[in-house]
Design a protein around this motif. Structure first.
Motif, short mmCIF file in Angstrom:
data_model
loop_
_atom_site.label_atom_id
_atom_site.label_comp_id
_atom_site.label_asym_id
_atom_site.label_seq_id
_atom_site.Cartn_x
_atom_site.Cartn_y
_atom_site.Cartn_z
N HIS A 1 0.88 -1.17 0.00
CA HIS A 1 0.00 0.00 0.00
C HIS A 1 0.91 1.22 0.00
CE1 HIS A 1 -3.45 2.47 0.70
NE2 HIS A 1 -2.88 3.02 1.76
N LEU A 2 0.94 1.93 -1.12
CA LEU A 2 1.91 3.00 -1.28
C LEU A 2 1.18 4.32 -1.58
CD1 LEU A 2 5.05 3.12 -1.30
CD2 LEU A 2 4.93 2.93 -3.79
N PRO A 3 0.80 5.04 -0.51
CA PRO A 3 -0.03 6.23 -0.70
C PRO A 3 0.67 7.28 -1.57
CG PRO A 3 -0.02 5.58 1.60
CD PRO A 3 1.04 4.77 0.91
N VAL A 4 -0.01 7.72 -2.63
CA VAL A 4 0.55 8.75 -3.50
C VAL A 4 -0.08 10.11 -3.23
CG1 VAL A 4 -0.99 8.38 -5.48
CG2 VAL A 4 1.30 9.27 -5.86
N THR B 1 -3.25 2.33 -3.07
CA THR B 1 -2.82 3.68 -2.75
C THR B 1 -3.91 4.46 -2.02
OG1 THR B 1 -1.59 5.54 -3.71
CG2 THR B 1 -3.61 4.90 -4.84
N ASP B 2 -3.54 5.64 -1.54
CA ASP B 2 -4.51 6.61 -1.02
C ASP B 2 -4.48 7.83 -1.94
OD1 ASP B 2 -5.04 5.08 1.24
OD2 ASP B 2 -3.63 6.17 2.51
N ILE B 3 -5.66 8.36 -2.22
CA ILE B 3 -5.80 9.55 -3.06
C ILE B 3 -6.65 10.57 -2.33
CG2 ILE B 3 -6.83 10.44 -5.21
CD1 ILE B 3 -4.60 8.62 -5.99
N ALA C 1 -7.67 1.29 -4.51
CA ALA C 1 -7.33 2.63 -4.03
C ALA C 1 -8.33 3.08 -2.98
CB ALA C 1 -7.31 3.62 -5.18
N PHE C 2 -7.84 3.76 -1.96
CA PHE C 2 -8.70 4.40 -0.96
C PHE C 2 -8.74 5.87 -1.33
CE2 PHE C 2 -6.82 0.67 0.85
CZ PHE C 2 -7.87 0.06 1.51
N ASN D 1 -16.19 10.84 -7.11
CA ASN D 1 -16.92 9.84 -7.88
C ASN D 1 -16.15 9.41 -9.11
OD1 ASN D 1 -19.01 9.70 -6.10
ND2 ASN D 1 -20.21 11.30 -7.14
N GLU D 2 -15.47 10.35 -9.71
CA GLU D 2 -14.72 9.99 -10.92
C GLU D 2 -13.57 9.03 -10.58
OE1 GLU D 2 -13.68 13.18 -13.61
OE2 GLU D 2 -12.13 11.94 -14.55
N VAL D 3 -12.82 9.32 -9.51
CA VAL D 3 -11.70 8.40 -9.20
C VAL D 3 -12.21 7.04 -8.70
CG1 VAL D 3 -9.80 10.04 -8.88
CG2 VAL D 3 -11.26 9.50 -6.94
N ILE D 4 -13.34 7.05 -8.00
CA ILE D 4 -13.90 5.76 -7.55
C ILE D 4 -14.28 4.91 -8.77
CG2 ILE D 4 -15.87 4.64 -6.40
CD1 ILE D 4 -15.82 6.97 -4.36
#
Ligand code: 5AD
Ligand code: SF4
Length: 440
Positions: A262-265, A303-305, A332-333, A362-365
């Motif tokens: 898990h590599l948060p960007v 990742t986390d966004i 992704a979270f 909503n778009e990234v989800i």
């Protein structure tokens, strides 16, 4: 010894909100209270002490806890002798506002004060017992947390954070970075192995910043890998800037360390990464991803966004979308930016409207759902060893467990396959969130 006023053993009910660090801390709190003579209540209605271990990362997390506190206030109204306490990050974050909003609280205790809980609960004064002192030496290394049974256990390797990303409250509520001595971690993990735990997840806010004397995180991974009985090792969350070659080498060469990271960007825009004070550029991040993928075959990445950080323009957001496509995360979270008091970005305020944040979220989800589905479908027909956890949530006669890549696999139960076993399965079909498999 504690006593509930009627000479019986007092019972405690503890609810946990937020991240895995909090789950691990709650196990520590349970151990501290048991030592002091408390038993665990089966329901809040029969508890003498009710504690909420809380999260302050986003406003929404705090609102949930405040709502729950309202419910519990009614319970306390009916049984005024019940002690109600708030632990963890929210306690640390906003104690004054909290006591004003919930004056019926008996106890407010921050994450570095859990040793004192029995004493704080013994306070019978009119005012709530408050201890939110941070202690840069506290690792709780000598206390064995109370583990729930299961094949996987979480083990705290380091506490706190020194990164001070502009949006994040963690360094303020959890204090300075400190590592648990390796001897304590290994003792803990040996004990877990002797109780049948097969997989450990090393925890820390920036877990790969681990350092104790000569031992960095790479060395720690190797020490854990040497513990008999432990079959799988994971860790969360690493920070991209601390992902040293030694850590990559340990992941690549220790078969027990699982191929999942898990590599948060946080953002795909260099302008935003700089404003967030993340300490890396997109180029450096993508280079790290390439080196990880070259070193570790079949590595899964999550990742986390954050969308809608202060100053995020449409171009910045498009860059995030682009980066997500480029990396092709397995999951992704995703979060809407939430302004947090005490942080560096607090005074900057919000520039992106709630409606626009929701649109971007909503778009990234939707984007990630598509990518996850595509990646999971691409492994149809392949075989994986799955560590069996227990019955699948849905589908009778089905068992569930994780693949090395931390994907949920469900497959038909068969006599003799019990939790803790590792079985080989073949992927037959996939959704974005799970793999439907047959025994191989
Ligand atoms: N607003 C939104 N998301 C946040 N996170 C941390 N702070 C905030 C905030 N103020 C997210 C980051 C981090 C994850 C644990 O929570 O993505 O990696
Ligand atoms: Fe927060 Fe940044 Fe520390 Fe992670 S590294 S806990 S995002 S300050």
């Amino acid at each position: 010894m504690a006593d509930n006023g009627h000479g019986a053993q007092p019972r405690v009910w503890l609810e946990t909100y937020g991240c895995q660090m909090n789950i691990a801390d709650s196990q520590l709190v349970t151990a501290v209270l048991r030592r002091a003579g408390y038993a665990v209540a089966a329901r809040p209605e029969e508890a003498d002490v009710i504690l909420l271990n809380t999260c302050a990362i986003r406003e929404h997390a705090e609102e949930r806890v405040l709502g729950r506190l309202g419910d519990l206030a009614r319970l306390k109204h009916a049984r005024p002798q019940v002690k109600l306490g708030l632990l963890g990050c929210m306690a640390q974050h906003n104690r004054a506002a909290l006591i004003e909003k919930a004056p019926w609280l008996d106890l407010v205790a921050g994450p570095d004060t859990y040793r004192r809980l029995p004493e704080l609960l013994g306070n019978s004064g009119f005012d709530p017992a408050v201890d939110v002192r941070l202690n840069r030496a506290e690792t709780y290394g000598d206390i064995s947390p109370e583990y729930e049974s299961g094949v996987r256990a979480y083990v705290t390797a380091m506490r706190g954070c020194d990164k001070f990303c502009a949006f994040c409250v963690v360094p303020y509520v959890r204090g300075r970075e400190r590592s648990v001595p390796p001897a304590d971690i290994i003792r803990e993990i040996r004990e877990l192995a002797s109780r049948g735990v097969k997989e450990v997840v090393l925890l820390g806010q920036t877990v790969n910043a681990y350092r104790c004397g000569d031992a960095g995180f790479g060395e720690l991974l190797r020490m854990v890998a040497a513990v008999d009985g432990i079959e799988r090792i994971r860790f969360t969350s690493p920070h991209p800037s601390d992902m040293s070659q030694r850590v990559i080498d340990a992941m690549a060469s220790e078969p027990k360390v699982q191929p999942y990271l898990h590599l948060p960007v946080q953002s795909g825009s260099d302008r935003m990464l700089a404003a967030m004070e993340r300490g890396y550029t997109t180029e450096e991040y993508l280079d790290l991803v390439a080196r990880l993928r070259a070193a570790i075959p079949h590595l899964a990445l999550s990742t986390d966004i954050i969308v809608g950080f202060h100053g995020e323009e449409d171009d910045d957001f498009r860059a995030t979308v682009e980066l997500m496509r480029t990396v092709g995360y397995d999951s992704a979270f995703t979060f809407k930016y939430s302004v947090r008091e005490h942080t560096r970005a607090h005074r900057l305020g919000d520039t992106v409207s709630e409606a626009e944040k929701a649109r971007r979220l909503n778009e990234v989800i939707a984007l990630q759902e598509g990518i996850s589905l595509e990646r999971n479908r691409a492994i149809a027909g392949r075989e994986f060893p799955v560590l069996v956890e227990g019955p699948a949530r849905r589908g009778t006669g089905m068992l569930a467990g994780k693949t090395p890549q931390f994907k949920t696999a469900v497959f038909p139960a068969r006599d003799g396959i019990a939790p803790g076993a590792t079985v080989n399965v073949r992927v037959e079909s996939a959704t974005a969130h799970s793999l439907v498999c047959a025994l191989a």
